[in-house]
Design an enzyme around this catalytic site. Structure first.
Site, PDB file in Angstrom:
ATOM      1  CE1 TYR A   1      35.418  44.245  71.876  1.00  0.00           C
ATOM      2  CE2 TYR A   1      37.577  44.447  72.906  1.00  0.00           C
ATOM      3  CZ  TYR A   1      36.792  44.220  71.793  1.00  0.00           C
ATOM      4  OH  TYR A   1      37.391  43.954  70.574  1.00  0.00           O
ATOM      5  CG  LEU A   2      32.569  40.509  79.353  1.00  0.00           C
ATOM      6  CD1 LEU A   2      31.563  39.392  79.623  1.00  0.00           C
ATOM      7  CD2 LEU A   2      32.724  41.405  80.592  1.00  0.00           C
TER       8      LEU A   2
ATOM      9  CG  HIS B   1      35.808  41.991  82.496  1.00  0.00           C
ATOM     10  ND1 HIS B   1      36.212  42.261  81.220  1.00  0.00           N
ATOM     11  CD2 HIS B   1      35.585  43.196  83.077  1.00  0.00           C
ATOM     12  CE1 HIS B   1      36.243  43.573  81.023  1.00  0.00           C
ATOM     13  NE2 HIS B   1      35.873  44.163  82.138  1.00  0.00           N
TER      14      HIS B   1
ATOM     15  N   GLY C   1      37.935  44.668  90.703  1.00  0.00           N
ATOM     16  CA  GLY C   1      39.318  44.330  90.397  1.00  0.00           C
ATOM     17  C   GLY C   1      40.304  45.288  91.053  1.00  0.00           C
TER      18      GLY C   1
ATOM     19  CB  VAL D   1      43.719  38.774  85.197  1.00  0.00           C
ATOM     20  CG1 VAL D   1      44.095  37.757  84.130  1.00  0.00           C
ATOM     21  CG2 VAL D   1      42.961  38.104  86.335  1.00  0.00           C
TER      22      VAL D   1
ATOM     23  CB  SER E   1      42.722  47.264  80.152  1.00  0.00           C
ATOM     24  OG  SER E   1      41.911  48.370  79.808  1.00  0.00           O
ATOM     25  CB  SER E   2      37.759  46.913  77.659  1.00  0.00           C
ATOM     26  OG  SER E   2      37.172  46.046  78.598  1.00  0.00           O
ATOM     27  NE  ARG E   3      39.188  53.733  78.391  1.00  0.00           N
ATOM     28  CZ  ARG E   3      38.447  53.854  79.504  1.00  0.00           C
ATOM     29  NH1 ARG E   3      38.779  53.210  80.606  1.00  0.00           N
ATOM     30  NH2 ARG E   3      37.379  54.622  79.504  1.00  0.00           N
TER      31      ARG E   3
HETATM   32  P1  AMP Z   1      35.513  47.553  83.422  1.00  0.00           P
HETATM   33  O1  AMP Z   1      34.693  46.715  82.498  1.00  0.00           O
HETATM   34  O2  AMP Z   1      36.830  47.946  82.840  1.00  0.00           O
HETATM   35  O3  AMP Z   1      34.743  48.689  84.048  1.00  0.00           O
HETATM   36  O4  AMP Z   1      35.897  46.593  84.638  1.00  0.00           O
HETATM   37  C1  AMP Z   1      34.935  45.883  85.362  1.00  0.00           C
HETATM   38  C2  AMP Z   1      35.584  45.246  86.559  1.00  0.00           C
HETATM   39  O5  AMP Z   1      36.629  44.380  86.129  1.00  0.00           O
HETATM   40  C3  AMP Z   1      36.234  46.276  87.507  1.00  0.00           C
HETATM   41  O6  AMP Z   1      36.020  45.870  88.857  1.00  0.00           O
HETATM   42  C4  AMP Z   1      37.687  46.179  87.134  1.00  0.00           C
HETATM   43  O7  AMP Z   1      38.557  46.547  88.187  1.00  0.00           O
HETATM   44  C5  AMP Z   1      37.823  44.705  86.815  1.00  0.00           C
HETATM   45  N1  AMP Z   1      38.981  44.463  85.964  1.00  0.00           N
HETATM   46  C6  AMP Z   1      39.294  45.092  84.801  1.00  0.00           C
HETATM   47  N2  AMP Z   1      40.480  44.644  84.337  1.00  0.00           N
HETATM   48  C7  AMP Z   1      40.923  43.709  85.226  1.00  0.00           C
HETATM   49  C8  AMP Z   1      42.082  42.885  85.299  1.00  0.00           C
HETATM   50  N3  AMP Z   1      43.041  42.927  84.380  1.00  0.00           N
HETATM   51  N4  AMP Z   1      42.207  42.058  86.366  1.00  0.00           N
HETATM   52  C9  AMP Z   1      41.246  42.001  87.320  1.00  0.00           C
HETATM   53  N5  AMP Z   1      40.120  42.757  87.295  1.00  0.00           N
HETATM   54  C10 AMP Z   1      39.966  43.591  86.267  1.00  0.00           C
END
Ligand code: AMP
Length: 280
Positions: free
Chosen positions: A32-33, A37, A147, A176, A185-187
């Site tokens: 859910y990029l 990401h 991140g 970001v 955030s995906s959430r």
């Molecule tokens: P996730 O898909 O939420 O598990 O995140 C995958 C990677 O993306 C992890 O290393 C997170 O810390 C990073 N990430 C998620 N949201 C952000 C953001 N807003 N800014 C930078 N990195 C992020």
């Protein structure tokens, strides 16, 4: 762009890439990029020859009451985003591919995982460390990008890599944010319009802490109270924690100083959000 679904195929491919002398940069995600990401992807592309993105909603890092089933997924959209960003390989195994029915081995970091999110998510970091260790063995990256948004996760992974001698360089990339400051955030896709409006309160509380520090305030009780008051003025926000810790070892600190991570977890409606800032 190659899409690889099987761990053994990915491992073979990684070995071939390494044999050819190319550097592998890796970005683990749950899909859910969003632009957060993709900032990690761009960093991997500038630091390595081949960029691998994993898309895997890892069941072992979700608690029994958590949102594994409802976690947002859109694989086709993710693939298009990766293609546009010139990702070389997407590794997208299913859960059966990653976990044998009788799997019985875990990686557990036992210090940094305890506090902050570890208190309300007791098995979470064990699930994260285990899947990242597995992904490192499968993808064999020279460098992996995480991140700062998930500051505790980044610290746990760095500690695991150090303690278990993984030959992987860990880079932590800045958070970001949406134009109004909400950390991507995906959430965030769970939030109703009103919740989305109130979700900005986390960033506002972090800015408040930064501003107080830069105006000379180092007393954590004073800053915590101001942040509490600010967050408390939002109807839909319930604070889980506001913590002040050393950004590397995550130990609680006694006063605000450069290098301290100010971290918040809060529910906005039913959605649990986290955010943090490291005092410069
Ligand atoms: P996730 O898909 O939420 O598990 O995140 C995958 C990677 O993306 C992890 O290393 C997170 O810390 C990073 N990430 C998620 N949201 C952000 C953001 N807003 N800014 C930078 N990195 C992020």
């Amino acid at each position: 762009m190659k899409v690889v679904k099987y761990a053994d195929a990915m491992q073979l491919l990684a070995q071939e890439i390494r044999k050819s002398g190319k550097r592998i940069g890796f970005v683990p995600t749950m899909g859910y990029l969003h632009d957060g990401h993709m900032s990690l992807v761009h960093m991997a592309e500038t630091r390595a020859d081949i960029c691998v993105v994993s898309i895997f909603v890892n069941p072992t890092q979700f608690g029994p009451e958590e949102d594994l089933q409802s976690y947002p997924r859109d694989f086709e959209r993710d693939l298009n985003i990766c293609k546009k960003a010139n990702v070389d390989i997407v590794f997208s195994p299913d859960a059966a591919q990653m976990y044998a029915v009788d799997h019985s081995t875990h990686v557990e970091e036992c210090m940094l995982s305890e506090g902050l999110c570890g208190l309300s998510r007791p098995r979470h970091f064990r699930g994260v460390a285990t899947v990242v260790a597995k992904l490192f063995n499968i993808i064999q990256p020279h460098i992996a990008i995480f991140g700062r948004k998930d500051g505790q996760q980044a610290a746990v992974i760095k500690r695991m890599v150090r303690d278990l001698n993984f030959p992987v360089e860990i880079v932590v990339a800045p958070t970001v944010r949406e134009p109004d400051g909400l950390a991507m955030s995906s959430r965030n896709s769970y939030l109703s319009d009103q919740e989305r409006t109130e979700a900005i309160s986390l960033y506002r509380a972090l800015l408040l802490a930064e501003n107080m520090y830069h105006s000379g305030e180092t007393n954590i009780s004073v800053v915590r109270k101001a942040m509490n008051d600010l967050l408390g003025s939002y109807l839909l926000v319930r604070i889980e924690y506001i913590e002040f810790v050393d950004s590397e070892n995550l130990r609680a600190v006694s006063e605000l100083r450069s290098g301290v991570m100010v971290a918040i977890a809060a529910r906005v409606g039913r959605t649990r959000l986290i955010d943090n800032t490291v005092i410069a």
